[in-house]
Design a protein around this motif. Structure first.
Motif, short mmCIF file in Angstrom:
data_model
loop_
_atom_site.label_atom_id
_atom_site.label_comp_id
_atom_site.label_asym_id
_atom_site.label_seq_id
_atom_site.Cartn_x
_atom_site.Cartn_y
_atom_site.Cartn_z
N ALA A 141 0.81 -1.21 0.00
CA ALA A 141 0.00 0.00 0.00
C ALA A 141 0.84 1.26 0.00
CB ALA A 141 -0.94 0.00 1.22
N ALA A 142 2.12 1.16 0.39
CA ALA A 142 2.99 2.34 0.46
C ALA A 142 3.71 2.62 -0.85
CB ALA A 142 4.03 2.14 1.57
N ILE A 143 3.59 1.74 -1.85
CA ILE A 143 4.26 1.96 -3.13
C ILE A 143 3.48 3.01 -3.92
CG2 ILE A 143 4.96 0.87 -5.29
CD1 ILE A 143 5.20 -1.75 -3.80
N PRO A 144 4.15 4.05 -4.45
CA PRO A 144 3.45 5.09 -5.22
C PRO A 144 2.82 4.53 -6.49
CG PRO A 144 5.64 5.82 -4.55
CD PRO A 144 5.57 4.35 -4.26
N SER A 145 1.77 5.18 -6.93
CA SER A 145 1.07 4.72 -8.14
C SER A 145 1.94 4.86 -9.38
CB SER A 145 -0.23 5.49 -8.31
OG SER A 145 0.02 6.88 -8.43
N VAL A 146 2.87 5.83 -9.37
CA VAL A 146 3.77 5.97 -10.52
C VAL A 146 4.63 4.72 -10.68
CG1 VAL A 146 5.67 7.32 -11.47
CG2 VAL A 146 3.80 8.47 -10.30
N VAL A 147 5.08 4.15 -9.58
CA VAL A 147 5.88 2.93 -9.64
C VAL A 147 5.06 1.79 -10.21
CG1 VAL A 147 7.20 1.27 -8.28
CG2 VAL A 147 7.32 3.71 -7.73
N MET A 198 -2.97 -2.98 -6.76
CA MET A 198 -2.94 -1.76 -5.97
C MET A 198 -3.99 -1.77 -4.85
SD MET A 198 -2.31 1.10 -8.94
CE MET A 198 -2.14 2.41 -7.75
N ILE A 199 -5.16 -2.33 -5.11
CA ILE A 199 -6.21 -2.34 -4.09
C ILE A 199 -6.14 -3.58 -3.21
CG2 ILE A 199 -7.69 -0.99 -5.58
CD1 ILE A 199 -9.36 -3.47 -6.12
N LEU A 200 -5.29 -4.53 -3.56
CA LEU A 200 -5.17 -5.75 -2.76
C LEU A 200 -4.81 -5.49 -1.30
CD1 LEU A 200 -5.32 -8.87 -3.17
CD2 LEU A 200 -2.84 -8.83 -3.50
N GLU A 259 -7.93 6.13 -9.48
CA GLU A 259 -6.52 5.95 -9.85
C GLU A 259 -6.23 6.66 -11.17
OE1 GLU A 259 -2.83 5.51 -9.88
OE2 GLU A 259 -4.02 4.92 -8.13
N THR A 260 -5.08 7.35 -11.21
CA THR A 260 -4.75 8.20 -12.35
C THR A 260 -3.50 7.74 -13.09
OG1 THR A 260 -5.74 10.09 -11.19
CG2 THR A 260 -4.33 10.57 -13.07
#
Length: 337
Positions: A141-147, A198-200, A259-260
């Motif tokens: 959950a702490a990993i940025p969405s860009v990654v 990401m939502i897991l 999510e973007t």
């Protein structure tokens, strides 16, 4: 000799206060201390503040989107190069469809896996392994969405392309897997897999805590009656955690709806009402479209993009309200039984 027997419900004591006096004092506020009153007012103020912020966001979106809502469609098409519709509703509709499709796909993939991981951590894994696995899940959950977007676009897309091609060859008769499979892998199916990852952590963390709150007596009673571990989980744990699972799934869906960057970096955009998950250039989400078009948008384009953001705001609000209604209804049903 003084009796040490405890007072029963029918005994009388001249020094004891009348029944219900303490509850009445607490209810009326006479028995509260200063700290309790402060805490009550702070809590009330925090709740009111949330409503004020929500109303302010709604007013801002309506105010900034109003020029696009009231504008003539021909005027929008003449001033916006990427406006591909005959009306604002025709422009927002495919974006809403793509957003809901991506979120639903991610939810279908992530929810069963999250429930299985949560059950393994709470009821099957040894304590040390459960703690380590819980830390790993929370770390996701702490990993940025860009990654996640970089991973999905550069690593996952090439890896899953043969899998999508196999699905198209053998199951192309199903509308979801029909059409010409993209050789790049930048399709809605890949987006659904990335959003599911990401939502897991959100769904897993909430389900794990709910499973751990199952009354121990219920589990022991099921085992004492001869139930296996899985039968105990099915009869005692899952029914108790049903409302919590629904809440966790809806929270995960809310994350997927907004999510973007991950979607923007993976999906080849399109504006069509298409359920074909393996064909590129068919769908696009609201958030990804805003991020892609906002830097070069003029004043009319910004108003149009904010109008699409207003649609996303309404969708998210409706999803959360529906989740709350489902949870409340299940609680009432459980209480009635």
């Amino acid at each position: 000799m003084t009796s040490t027997q405890p007072r029963t419900a029918g005994s009388t004591d001249p020094d004891a206060p009348p029944a219900g006096t303490t509850a009445k004092r607490l209810k009326s506020g006479h028995g509260d201390r200063g700290g309790s009153r402060v805490f009550r007012w702070v809590s009330t103020g925090a709740g009111v503040l949330i409503l004020v912020i929500l109303a302010a966001v709604a007013i801002f979106l309506v105010q900034r989107a109003w020029p696009a809502i009231t504008a003539d469609p021909e005027e929008l098409a003449s001033r916006i190069s990427w406006f591909r519709a005959d009306s604002l509703l025709g422009f927002v509709g495919p974006l809403v469809f793509g957003t809901l499709l991506a979120a639903a796909l991610a939810l279908l993939i992530a929810t069963p896996i999250a429930i299985g991981i949560a059950l393994f951590i709470s009821h099957y894994a040894p304590r040390r392994l459960a703690n380590a696995l819980g830390y790993v899940v929370d770390l996701l959950a702490a990993i940025p969405s860009v990654v996640y977007g970089l991973w999905g676009g550069l690593v996952l897309s090439p890896l899953v392309t043969p899998v999508w091609q196999w699905l198209g060859d053998w199951f192309g008769w199903i509308p979801l897997f029909g059409g010409s499979v993209s050789p790049t892998g930048r399709v809605m199916m890949t987006v659904g897999v990335v959003l599911a990852v990401m939502i897991l952590p959100i769904i897993t963390a909430i389900c794990r805590e709910v499973f751990l709150q199952t009354p121990r007596l219920h589990e022991e009673a099921a085992l004492a009656l001869g139930a296996t571990q899985w039968e105990m989980v099915r009869m005692a744990v899952l029914p108790f955690a049903r409302s919590g699972i629904v809440s966790a799934a809806m929270l995960g869906m809310g994350r997927a709806l907004g999510e973007t960057m991950a979607v923007l970096m993976i999906l080849s955009p399109g504006f069509a009402y298409s359920f074909q998950l393996l064909v590129a250039g068919k769908q696009q989400t609201i958030a990804a479209n805003i991020a892609a078009q906002f830097p070069e948008a003029n004043q009319t384009g910004v108003a149009t993009l904010i109008a699409t953001g207003l649609a996303l705001f309404v969708i998210t609000l409706a999803v959360n309200m529906a989740a709350r209604a489902i949870v409340a209804r299940r609680k009432d049903f459980s209480g009635a039984n």
